[in-house]
Design an enzyme around this catalytic site. Structure first.
Site, mmCIF file in Angstrom:
data_model
loop_
_atom_site.group_PDB
_atom_site.id
_atom_site.type_symbol
_atom_site.label_atom_id
_atom_site.label_comp_id
_atom_site.label_asym_id
_atom_site.label_seq_id
_atom_site.Cartn_x
_atom_site.Cartn_y
_atom_site.Cartn_z
ATOM 1 N N GLU A 82 -0.811 3.228 10.017
ATOM 2 C CA GLU A 82 -1.693 2.058 10.022
ATOM 3 C C GLU A 82 -2.466 1.895 11.329
ATOM 4 O OE1 GLU A 82 -2.072 0.686 7.241
ATOM 5 O OE2 GLU A 82 -0.306 1.420 6.171
ATOM 6 N N LEU A 83 -2.745 3.007 11.997
ATOM 7 C CA LEU A 83 -3.451 3.023 13.283
ATOM 8 C C LEU A 83 -2.751 2.195 14.357
ATOM 9 C CD1 LEU A 83 -7.297 2.949 12.496
ATOM 10 C CD2 LEU A 83 -5.771 4.904 12.733
#
Length: 425
Positions: free
Chosen positions: A146-147
């Site tokens: 999710e970065l």
């Protein structure tokens, strides 16, 4: 020339089956095989196979001018092997073109980077080994679940030898700065940072089919016009999104495939942008400044923080209880328990427990098997209770077995000594 960096996240979790309190100690099968197979096949037919075919067509049409990047979680690659091997073959065809880059991430699409450097490194190594096995590529760029990014995480990633990491160009971090440049980690300057342009990325990923959006319908002409309207000094536009954007989040009927098919031609004919992979961006551009991120950010929801997964007491309780087992798991040799340990770390289990049902509610409902976040919490904790019992039983059995072996060795050594002491007539 300026660059467009197209990156796609490919992930599906192993969803838990309905696991009741009365199953604890009796049933050790935690995952809903039917739901996982059904969902994987559905998304493969609607998204992965047709989009991979379209990407291959674009590469065959434009050659090395059109390039893209993927990161595939270990859980989705394992499900491809189990339920849809033809999807792996379609990714192999893309890999063979030389126009596709594969990125490293955690095997379980987990948040281990927030808890344990050892577990984080182990999972990344597992995912990379799988990418090498299936596609013959060795990632040099890292993309966390999710970065999720912070200075501390960048230090771990840099220590593992990666050249760059992808992250979110969050407003509260960027301030007046633009995401359309290359940056570096403030604490590990050798690690370059590619930051998502969330406005242009989300125009495709989330707003494309929204007829209430003032810019609807989104055409390639309009999108390239926005690219051309950027400050002339800005160098890179990072378009990062879930691969399920094509055909699943945005259905075929919305025109999303036509948009993707026409976009490269519009870019080449009416702009000075080129398509580059993340590794090529790192090689061809110079970072303009370091980026300091003390507290973790992500690409989720309006806040771009961790509250989608760790925003309430239930989520934090489940997360802490899970990682309390890490030390015990280091001594576990049973393959099933090791596999379950991986799958229980998948971030989706905590995402389903999110209570933010406001502006981001529709996003949190995507393939969510639970009626409420409370049901998700109870189900996870029931599974975790049984899993802990199984781990403790396994370790006790191992210890008992090891003790028996030591006793046998001691008995044999005593017998040997006895024989040596015998006087031969």
């Amino acid at each position: 020339m300026k660059a467009i960096c197209f990156y796609f996240q490919v992930h599906q979790p192993y969803r838990l089956r309905q696991y009741r309190f009365f199953d604890i100690g009796k049933n050790h099968n935690y995952f809903d095989d039917f739901a996982n197979r059904t969902i994987l096949r559905k998304v493969a037919d609607k998204c992965y196979l047709p989009t991979n075919k379209l990407m291959l067509d674009l590469i065959e049409k434009y050659g090395s001018k059109f390039k893209i990047a993927f990161s595939l979680s270990g859980t989705v690659m394992t499900q491809f092997k189990e339920y849809a091997p033809e999807v792996i073959e379609s990714f192999r065809k893309l890999a063979d073109t030389g126009c596709v880059e594969f990125l490293a991430e955690t095997y379980a699409h987990s948040m281990s980077s927030l808890k344990s450097e050892t577990e984080f490194k182990r999972q990344v190594e597992s995912q990379v080994a799988m990418v090498q096995e299936l596609f013959g590529k060795t990632p040099t760029i890292f993309r966390n679940t999710e970065l999720i990014y912070s200075d501390d995480i960048s230090d771990m990633v840099a220590a593992m030898g990666y050249k760059a990491q992808l992250s979110e160009g969050a407003k509260h971090i960027m301030g007046w700065r633009s995401p359309n440049y290359l940056y570096t980690s403030a604490s590990s300057p050798q690690l370059k940072l590619l930051l998502k342009n969330f406005t242009l990325s989300d125009d495709i990923a989330f707003r494309f089919s929204n007829q209430g959006w003032e810019e609807w319908p989104l055409t390639t002409e309009k999108f390239v016009g926005w690219l051309n309207a950027l400050n002339p000094s800005e160098e890179i536009v990072n378009l990062f999104m879930d691969y399920e954007t094509f055909g699943e989040h945005q259905w075929k009927e919305t025109g999303i495939f036509d948009f993707l098919r026409k976009l490269p031609e519009q870019v080449f004919e009416n702009s000075d942008f080129q398509f580059l992979t993340p590794a090529e961006v790192v090689d061809q551009f110079q970072p303009i400044s370091p980026m300091h991120v003390r507290y973790p950010i992500s690409w989720a929801d309006e806040e771009r923080d961790l509250t989608a997964w760790l925003g309430n007491e239930m989520q934090n309780e489940a997360f802490d209880r899970l990682y309390q087992l890490e030390e015990k798991m280091k001594n576990v040799s049973d393959p099933k328990l090791r596999h379950d340990w991986n799958l229980l770390q998948t971030s989706d289990h905590f995402y389903y427990q999110c209570t933010k049902w406001f502006s981001d509610g529709d996003v949190h409902k995507y393939f969510n098997p639970y009626e409420s976040p409370y049901d998700a919490f109870i189900n996870f904790m029931n599974v975790l209770a049984d899993f802990k019992l199984e781990v403790d039983k396994h370790l006790a059995d191992q210890k008992s077995s090891s003790g028996n072996i030591h006793e046998e060795i001691e008995q044999l050594e005593a017998k040997i000594k006895e024989l040596k002491d015998l006087k031969v007539p």
